[in-house]
Design an enzyme around this catalytic site. Structure first.
Site, PDB file in Angstrom:
ATOM      1  CE1 TYR A  19      -3.548   2.824   1.058  1.00  0.00           C
ATOM      2  CE2 TYR A  19      -2.101   3.133   2.426  1.00  0.00           C
ATOM      3  CZ  TYR A  19      -3.208   3.665   2.434  1.00  0.00           C
ATOM      4  OH  TYR A  19      -4.192   5.078   1.928  1.00  0.00           O
ATOM      5  CD  GLU A  41      -8.512   7.712   5.281  1.00  0.00           C
ATOM      6  OE1 GLU A  41      -8.139   7.888   6.923  1.00  0.00           O
ATOM      7  OE2 GLU A  41      -7.510   7.538   5.223  1.00  0.00           O
ATOM      8  CD1 TRP A  49      -3.392   2.552   6.030  1.00  0.00           C
ATOM      9  CD2 TRP A  49      -6.122   2.656   6.577  1.00  0.00           C
ATOM     10  NE1 TRP A  49      -4.405   2.466   4.843  1.00  0.00           N
ATOM     11  CE2 TRP A  49      -5.544   3.214   4.958  1.00  0.00           C
ATOM     12  CE3 TRP A  49      -7.230   3.300   6.725  1.00  0.00           C
ATOM     13  CZ2 TRP A  49      -6.939   3.413   3.808  1.00  0.00           C
ATOM     14  CZ3 TRP A  49      -7.896   3.859   5.633  1.00  0.00           C
ATOM     15  CH2 TRP A  49      -7.424   3.458   4.298  1.00  0.00           C
TER      16      TRP A  49
END
Length: 199
Positions: A19, A41, A49
């Site tokens: 990522y 988000e 995350w």
């Protein structure tokens, strides 16, 4: 692991590294992908995350490929279906916000042509390049994030506090917050060579 120097937050997990190397900080102008990032988000609020990244494909399947036009039409039956889906974050407030945000997203597109135009106008359509040397230098949010957050809230978006907004700005490449020692900082600092993300 190769010998490349990376931002330390991604170290230790191959999914995180992929990522970081391929998506984080790459300018995004595609509305569908921007909605996906906004949604992730939203669900990330209060969580790590990496937790969201690991569930990303589950979210994609459960949410019709992040098709905001379909999501805006979700029924109470669909909400209950999502609340029973163990592959995603089962939080009713966030699921309700997802549907509400999809409706406001569409309205913003109608008003301004695209959601991309709306967001990128805040930085004059050019990524802001920061030169942070260590993680402790990177802010949680900025004055610009506060301003964008207020405007999003005024439009009706939910779960768009300054911290979430700044995280989105970093992810979608509005700001380049890779540390200067990271190999991606230089790659993403030259606007003539920046690739558009298609993830």
């Amino acid at each position: 692991m190769d010998a490349k120097i990376r931002c330390p937050w991604c170290e230790g997990d191959s999914l995180y590294v992929a990522y970081h190397d391929g998506q984080w900080g790459v300018p995004v102008f595609d509305d569908r992908l921007l909605f996906e990032m906004l949604t992730l988000e939203t669900f990330q609020a209060g969580l790590s995350w990496i937790t969201i990244l690991k569930k990303r494909e589950n979210f994609r399947k459960a949410l019709d490929g992040f098709d905001y036009k379909k999501i805006a039409q979700y029924s109470s039956k669909k909400v209950q279906e999502l609340l029973s889906n163990q592959g995603i974050i089962r939080n009713q407030l966030k699921i309700n916000a997802l549907i509400s945000n999809a409706k406001v997203f569409i309205e913003t597109q109608k008003q301004l042509g695209s959601f991309s135009n709306y967001l990128w106008a805040f930085v004059d359509y050019k990524p802001m390049v920061n030169r942070f040397e260590k993680m402790s230098d990177v802010p949680i949010y900025t004055e610009l994030a506060v301003r964008i957050s207020k405007d999003l809230k005024k439009r009706g978006f939910r779960f768009v506090g300054p911290t979430i907004v700044y995280s989105k700005m970093q992810a979608m490449g509005m700001v380049n917050d890779h540390l200067v020692s990271c190999f991606r900082h230089a790659e993403l600092s030259n606007p003539t060579t920046i690739p558009l993300t298609t993830a």
